[in-house]
Design a protein around this motif. Structure first.
Motif, PDB file in Angstrom:
ATOM      1  N   ARG A 148       2.568   4.001  -2.940  1.00  0.00           N
ATOM      2  CA  ARG A 148       1.612   2.863  -2.933  1.00  0.00           C
ATOM      3  C   ARG A 148       2.678   1.639  -3.371  1.00  0.00           C
ATOM      4  N   SER A 149       3.580   1.879  -3.944  1.00  0.00           N
ATOM      5  CA  SER A 149       4.527   0.801  -4.315  1.00  0.00           C
ATOM      6  C   SER A 149       4.891   0.222  -3.162  1.00  0.00           C
TER       7      SER A 149
ATOM      8  N   ILE B 228       2.270  -2.064  -1.554  1.00  0.00           N
ATOM      9  CA  ILE B 228       2.055  -3.347  -2.434  1.00  0.00           C
ATOM     10  C   ILE B 228       3.081  -4.190  -2.294  1.00  0.00           C
TER      11      ILE B 228
END
Lengths: 515, 93
Positions: free
Chosen positions: A295-296, A299
């Motif tokens: 997810r990092s 983002i």
């Protein structure tokens, strides 16, 4: 007075978060260095972003656009590559770190190649990377205070702050030095207290602030210049004796800085170098699991690319129109100072402080890890207790902060981005040491060692050829960034020497290359 | 929707990697020679639009790879030397 009050509030919030992290932490090296491998995706993403975005992005990048024109926009496209690397290298590094209990990058490399000399070599690269990167953050702190205190007139007992001079009793110094000292001191104190947990928690707050600061800074610049068309129209019309109209929106730009080979190579140096740097590497270890990194990645790639293209790019190019003759690295600060109400300008100043502090703390922290885990424990005190190691790390953070600060306040040390790129070029030399443990069973210890040694040698020669009496080419021969020359030589030597030297033991290969 | 096999995933990963590299060559490599002029389109320099376009392409490739390859990837439980286990949340479907 207003800027100081707003900065005071920001510092107190940051400090409070640092203290809370210290309260939650345990006095163990795993907790101090990698927060017990417990960080979820929001903390991981914002910590990676905040470590990535620094004075380099908030002050240095607008400075490069201001000086060199639109070519630097393409440097910003290193961000999607960095995003991919968070997953491509971050995931396997997290898994190996978790399985074998690694804390530093050198732990992994030394274990795979069974080589203590490689441990030291990789550590030294990490240390050489960290210092210039911390220097530019403190330099940013200095610029910041220098510009914002021009309108201040504060008299508090022995403390006087006005006219770019700080006086405390008989002691007097420039606001640049005072700002650098202030930023370094605050960063140092909370990093010493709370280790990785403090670094990451404060980074969440700082990461959110700097994203707001960049986007809003870009939008304000667009608004000041009458919209996007107004901004670019005025940038296109800039001309001087040496730069014809249109040179700011074409390559290689008014100063001839950005040829296509240079853009291509320095983007790769920046992306691979930054994501293989010790501070980011340790962030992969500290993630709770792969989903945090996955997810990092997303983002990071979306948010930071947006910040760069719609924030920094507008600030740097628009700043050239608004202030044709200022120090390039201070152009964002000049916009804030001249065009915004003081309270708002002060808020934006805190976002720049956030960027500088969040990167400085991550790097100082990783430097302490490199020295204690890779040099102090294996070579000086093998049986050191956990408590002793944490205290040694704290001493090292203090020493590194003082050293970086001392370099930052020297006159004429160069533009922020130029110093930052030296750091990235050095960190890039660490990247080939990952190839064996992660992907290629044929990579050998000798290949990795000689790759780094010769890669560094070529990097240094192509960076300062004149120091070696070489006049056949200048810095970055053929317009190819010096870091890229070093990297190519490193890879070539790794491949060649690995073909004629022995591979790691089968048991090691089996441990690392499980399907 | 049918789950992709490991081989299919590898093939798709390679394709996307090449696509990404191609986009990078266009945005930051020889592709720049195609648009290096002071022309403005709708008041915006063509070079800026070029960079913006390829940045969007690169991000779309990342998002596609995330959706197709990585989002639902099964996460194996890893036991560290200290006996603690580490596992990402959101295991496979």
């Amino acid at each position: 007075m207003t800027p100081l009050v707003v900065i005071f509030i920001y510092v107190m919030v940051t400090f409070g978060i640092g203290v809370a992290a210290w309260w939650r932490g345990r006095v163990t090296t795993a907790d101090f260095y990698i927060a017990g491998r417990s960080q979820g995706y929001i903390v991981t993403a914002l910590a990676i972003m905040a470590t990535f975005f620094s004075s380099f992005a908030m002050l240095g990048a607008p400075g490069m656009l201001y000086k060199g024109g639109i070519g630097f926009v393409f440097f910003m496209l290193n961000v999607p590559i960095c995003g991919v690397l968070i997953w491509i290298i971050g995931k396997p590094l997290w898994a190996l770190g978790k399985r074998f209990g690694y804390i530093t990058p050198s732990d992994l490399v030394a274990d795979y190649y069974k080589s203590e000399s490689l441990r030291v070599l990789v550590s030294l690269l990490g240390i050489v990377y960290v210092i210039p990167y911390a220097v530019i953050q403190f330099q940013g702190g200095g610029y910041l205070f220098d510009v914002i205190t021009q309108q201040s007139d504060v008299q508090l007992g022995f403390f006087h702050l006005a006219g770019r001079q700080v006086t405390i009793g008989a002691f007097s110094t420039s606001t640049f030095i005072a700002g650098a000292v202030f930023l370094a001191s605050i960063t140092m104190i909370y990093t010493i207290m709370g280790g990785m947990r403090a670094v990451s928690w404060t980074n969440v707050f700082q990461g959110a602030l700097l994203v707001i600061g960049m986007i809003a800074g870009g939008l304000i610049t667009v608004w000041l210049l009458g919209g996007v068309e107004g901004l670019f129209g005025k940038v296109a019309a800039i001309q001087s004796e040496t730069a014809p109209a249109g040179s700011f929106i074409t390559l290689p730009g008014p100063a001839g800085m950005f040829s296509v080979p240079y853009i291509f190579t320095f983007t790769l140096v920046a992306s691979f170098g930054t994501m293989a740097s010790p501070s980011q590497w340790m962030r992969y270890y500290s993630a709770k699991g792969p989903s945090a990194l996955r997810r990092s990645m997303l983002i990071f790639a979306i948010v930071l690319t947006t910040c760069y293209l719609f924030g920094t790019a507008f600030i740097g190019l628009g700043g050239r129109v608004l202030f044709p003759d200022v120090t390039p690295d201070t152009v964002f600060l000049e916009i804030l100072h001249q065009y915004l109400p003081l309270v708002l300008a002060s808020f934006f100043v805190t976002t720049i402080m956030a960027a500088a502090m969040s990167t400085a703390n991550g790097n100082l922290h990783s430097l302490a890890a490199l020295i204690t885990q890779d040099i102090y424990v294996p070579f000086l005190r093998r049986g050191a207790s956990q408590r002793e190691l944490v205290w040694i790390a704290r001493l090292l953070i203090t020493a590194a902060s003082v050293l970086s600060l001392w370099i930052a306040i020297q006159p004429d040390i160069g533009m922020i981005v130029q110093i930052g790129l030296i750091s990235m070029a050095v960190a890039l030399q660490m990247f080939p040491s990952l190839i064996g443990p992660l992907w290629w069973k044929g990579a050998t210890r000798a290949g990795t060692v000689w790759g780094i040694v010769l890669g560094m040698a070529v990097l240094i020669v192509t960076f300062v050829p004149d120091k070696f009496g070489i006049t056949a080419f200048g810095r970055s021969p053929l317009g190819i960034h010096y870091g890229f020359w070093g990297f190519m030589v490193n890879l070539a030597v790794l491949w060649l020497v690995s073909r004629i030297s022995s591979r790691p033991e089968e048991a090691t290969l089996a441990r690392f290359h499980q399907e | 929707m049918q789950e992709m096999t490991r081989e299919q995933k590898k093939r798709l990963f390679r394709k996307l990697l090449w696509l990404f590299f191609g986009a990078f060559l266009m945005s930051n490599g020889p592709g720049l020679y195609l648009v290096n002029s002071p022309r403005l389109i709708a008041g915006i320099p063509i070079l800026y639009l070029w960079g913006l376009f390829w940045a969007v392409v690169q991000i779309l490739i990342i998002v596609y790879a995330y959706q197709k390859l990585w989002r639902y990837e099964l996460e194996v439980e890893i036991t560290g030397p200290d006996g603690e286990t580490g596992v990402g949340k959101g295991a496979g479907r």
